[in-house]
Design an enzyme around this catalytic site. Structure first.
Site, short mmCIF file in Angstrom:
data_model
loop_
_atom_site.label_atom_id
_atom_site.label_comp_id
_atom_site.label_asym_id
_atom_site.label_seq_id
_atom_site.Cartn_x
_atom_site.Cartn_y
_atom_site.Cartn_z
N ASP A 8 -27.93 1.05 -11.40
CA ASP A 8 -28.02 2.06 -12.45
C ASP A 8 -29.47 2.06 -12.96
O ASP A 8 -30.22 1.11 -12.73
CB ASP A 8 -27.04 1.68 -13.58
CG ASP A 8 -27.25 2.50 -14.82
OD1 ASP A 8 -27.25 3.74 -14.71
OD2 ASP A 8 -27.43 1.91 -15.91
N ASP A 10 -30.87 3.88 -16.43
CA ASP A 10 -31.06 3.76 -17.89
C ASP A 10 -30.25 2.60 -18.45
O ASP A 10 -29.03 2.55 -18.33
CB ASP A 10 -30.68 5.07 -18.58
CG ASP A 10 -31.60 6.20 -18.17
OD1 ASP A 10 -32.81 6.07 -18.43
OD2 ASP A 10 -31.12 7.18 -17.58
N GLU A 17 -33.31 3.90 -23.28
CA GLU A 17 -32.59 4.79 -24.18
C GLU A 17 -33.14 4.80 -25.61
O GLU A 17 -33.55 5.84 -26.12
CB GLU A 17 -31.09 4.44 -24.20
CG GLU A 17 -30.38 4.65 -22.86
CD GLU A 17 -30.20 6.12 -22.49
OE1 GLU A 17 -30.76 7.01 -23.16
OE2 GLU A 17 -29.49 6.39 -21.50
N GLY A 52 -28.06 14.24 -20.67
CA GLY A 52 -28.72 14.66 -21.91
C GLY A 52 -28.14 15.94 -22.50
O GLY A 52 -27.89 16.03 -23.71
N SER A 124 -31.77 12.70 -15.08
CA SER A 124 -32.41 13.71 -14.25
C SER A 124 -33.37 13.05 -13.25
O SER A 124 -33.96 12.01 -13.54
CB SER A 124 -33.21 14.68 -15.11
OG SER A 124 -32.45 15.10 -16.22
C1 XBP Z 1 -28.03 7.49 -18.62
C2 XBP Z 1 -27.78 8.84 -19.11
C3 XBP Z 1 -28.83 9.86 -19.17
C4 XBP Z 1 -29.99 9.53 -20.06
C5 XBP Z 1 -30.78 10.78 -20.37
O1 XBP Z 1 -28.01 7.46 -17.23
O2 XBP Z 1 -26.67 9.14 -19.45
O3 XBP Z 1 -28.24 11.02 -19.66
O4 XBP Z 1 -29.55 9.04 -21.30
O5 XBP Z 1 -31.16 11.44 -19.21
P1 XBP Z 1 -27.72 6.10 -16.35
P2 XBP Z 1 -31.01 13.03 -19.07
O6 XBP Z 1 -27.36 4.96 -17.25
O7 XBP Z 1 -26.59 6.50 -15.43
O8 XBP Z 1 -28.99 5.83 -15.59
O9 XBP Z 1 -31.44 13.63 -20.36
O10 XBP Z 1 -31.89 13.40 -17.91
O11 XBP Z 1 -29.55 13.32 -18.78
MG MG Z 2 -26.98 2.88 -17.78
#
Ligand code: XBP
Ligand code: MG
Length: 249
Positions: A8, A10, A17, A52, A124
């Site tokens: 993963d 984020d 975050e 997002g 994204s």
């Molecule tokens: C985490 C998310 C993302 C980010 C924001 O993704 O949910 O939405 O918070 O990115 P992961 P965007 O933990 O699966 O990596 O604004 O581009 O959606």
């Molecule tokens: Mg995550």
């Protein structure tokens, strides 16, 4: 047999975050004249919804129960989110977001030992790429065999699609791979794809609470720098292999 790691982004590769996406959302809101500012705690609750644009709509609906989303918000959402991502890129490029402890070391060790590696994220693609470039530079291309991002799926986590696609790219069975996640939606997505999942909660994950709601994780640890006893020390590929016996199925 452990053949691949699926990461993963984020919260797992990096703490993006709280001091990355959140700040970018708030600045984009301010620039657009939207009277909304997500504090650290509120944003933590909103992370239950991935994506997002989905998160912005979810927040609006929570504050306006039963109401129709206004046309101005629905129509402006794409531009608002693009601006938020541009602001996020500025934050990442100026070096404010680092990889979590132990991530770079484990990425390299896994590669050196012949494991395949992929990314399954709901962020994204531009956000994923800017983070990899800022933290790993040109090395990133050699570390990952495939990257699945939010635009590549119809349904974001907790839907398993991102993981199913990553497995397709790797050409491997779920049981031969290990997902590394930080959150409940990520864990649910991995498990729905039948992947064993190691949870490494960060600033937005309480280890005890996550362990309680994510039963079936092969382990829940605070950092890739510290494998639990008896082995101790940094998390190694050997330690990850030893988790195979914890697989729920
Ligand atoms: C985490 C998310 C993302 C980010 C924001 O993704 O949910 O939405 O918070 O990115 P992961 P965007 O933990 O699966 O990596 O604004 O581009 O959606
Ligand atoms: Mg995550």
């Amino acid at each position: 047999m452990l053949r691949a790691l699926i990461w993963d982004v984020d919260g797992t590769l990096a703490e993006t975050e709280r001091d990355g996406h959140r700040l970018a959302f708030n600045q984009a809101f301010a620039e657009a004249g939207i009277d909304r500012c997500w504090d650290v705690e509120t944003y933590g609750r909103l992370l239950e919804v991935t994506g997002g644009k989905e998160r912005i709509l979810h927040d609006w609906k929570l504050r306006h129960p039963g109401a129709e989303v206004p046309a101005s918000l629905a129509q402006g959402l794409g531009a608002l989110h693009r601006r938020k991502n541009a602001l996020y890129a500025q934050i990442v490029r100026r070096g404010d977001i680092a990889l979590r402890p132990g991530v770079a070391r484990l990425l390299r060790e896994a590669r050196a030992q012949g494991l395949r590696q992929a990314i399954a994220t709901t962020t994204s693609r531009e956000n994923c790429e800017v983070l990899l470039q800022a933290t790993l530079g040109s090395e990133a291309g050699a570390l990952f065999d495939g990257i699945v991002c939010g635009e590549d799926v119809r349904a974001k986590k907790p839907d398993p699609e991102a993981y199913v696609r990553a497995l397709g790219i790797l050409g491997l069975e779920a049981g031969d791979c290990l997902a590394i996640e930080d959150s409940r939606p990520g864990f649910l997505a991995a498990r729905a794809a039948r992947l064993p999942c190691l949870l490494v909660p960060g600033v937005y994950g309480n280890r005890t609470e996550l362990a309680a709601v994510c039963s079936g994780a092969v382990a829940v640890i605070g950092s890739l720098e510290h494998a639990p006893a008896p082995g101790g020390g940094p998390v190694s590929v050997e330690w990850l292999r030893s988790l195979q016996s914890n697989r729920p199925d």
